[in-house]
Scaffold this motif. Structure first.
Motif, short mmCIF file in Angstrom:
data_model
loop_
_atom_site.label_atom_id
_atom_site.label_comp_id
_atom_site.label_asym_id
_atom_site.label_seq_id
_atom_site.Cartn_x
_atom_site.Cartn_y
_atom_site.Cartn_z
N ASN A 20 -27.41 0.44 -22.97
CA ASN A 20 -29.10 0.91 -23.98
C ASN A 20 -28.46 1.94 -24.63
O ASN A 20 -28.42 2.78 -25.95
N ASP A 103 -25.95 -5.88 -31.99
CA ASP A 103 -27.20 -5.87 -32.24
C ASP A 103 -28.30 -7.08 -31.17
O ASP A 103 -28.32 -7.40 -29.93
N ALA A 104 -27.67 -8.72 -31.20
CA ALA A 104 -27.73 -9.70 -30.57
C ALA A 104 -26.57 -9.82 -29.18
O ALA A 104 -28.04 -9.73 -28.29
N GLN A 107 -29.05 -7.51 -27.37
CA GLN A 107 -30.86 -8.32 -26.85
C GLN A 107 -30.29 -9.15 -26.18
O GLN A 107 -31.44 -9.06 -25.09
N SER A 108 -29.02 -9.79 -25.95
CA SER A 108 -29.16 -10.19 -24.87
C SER A 108 -29.04 -9.88 -23.45
O SER A 108 -29.78 -10.28 -22.55
N VAL A 112 -33.69 -9.93 -24.93
CA VAL A 112 -35.09 -10.06 -25.54
C VAL A 112 -34.86 -11.16 -26.14
O VAL A 112 -32.90 -11.17 -26.56
N ARG A 114 -35.27 -13.49 -29.31
CA ARG A 114 -34.43 -13.96 -31.17
C ARG A 114 -36.32 -15.55 -31.49
O ARG A 114 -35.83 -15.81 -30.89
#
Length: 114
Positions: A20, A103-104, A107-108, A112, A114
């Motif tokens: 993060n 970013d992807a 998110q994984s 998170v 998509r």
């Protein structure tokens, strides 16, 4: 040390927090963090998510021994976990580091959708 001591839950919390923070500042050791998190994910049955997170791992990250590797992973636990993750995931082909959608990946890493 948490990862090396076998504390998966504690290690996962620390790695997620590090990702993060590091995702926003361009931390150079992000591949070994992603590799270690991928191991923890695959061990809990989240193989698809682990593969997406492992997508940020450069080729042979787990074999690096240079100054950067010892600075970002002094105990070697992250690189060891990355090596194990690569084996458990079937040695996925490395992607182009310049084309990684960080970013992807993050998110994984954080779960998170998509």
């Amino acid at each position: 040390m948490t990862l090396a001591a076998g504390d998966g839950a504690g290690a996962r919390a620390i790695i997620e927090e590090a990702l993060n923070f590091c995702g926003g500042v361009g931390y150079v050791g992000i591949d070994s963090l992603c590799g270690a998190l991928a191991l923890l994910l695959v061990k809990t049955g989240e193989r698809d998510r682990a593969l997406r997170v492992f997508g940020a791992v450069a080729a042979a990250t787990e074999n690096e021994t240079d100054y950067r590797a010892s600075l970002t992973d002094p105990s070697g636990a992250l690189r060891t976990a990355t090596r194990e993750a690569r084996a458990l995931l079937g040695d996925p082909p490395p992607g182009d580091p310049a084309a990684v959608d960080l970013d992807a990946v993050l998110q994984s890493a954080f779960g998170v959708r998509r």
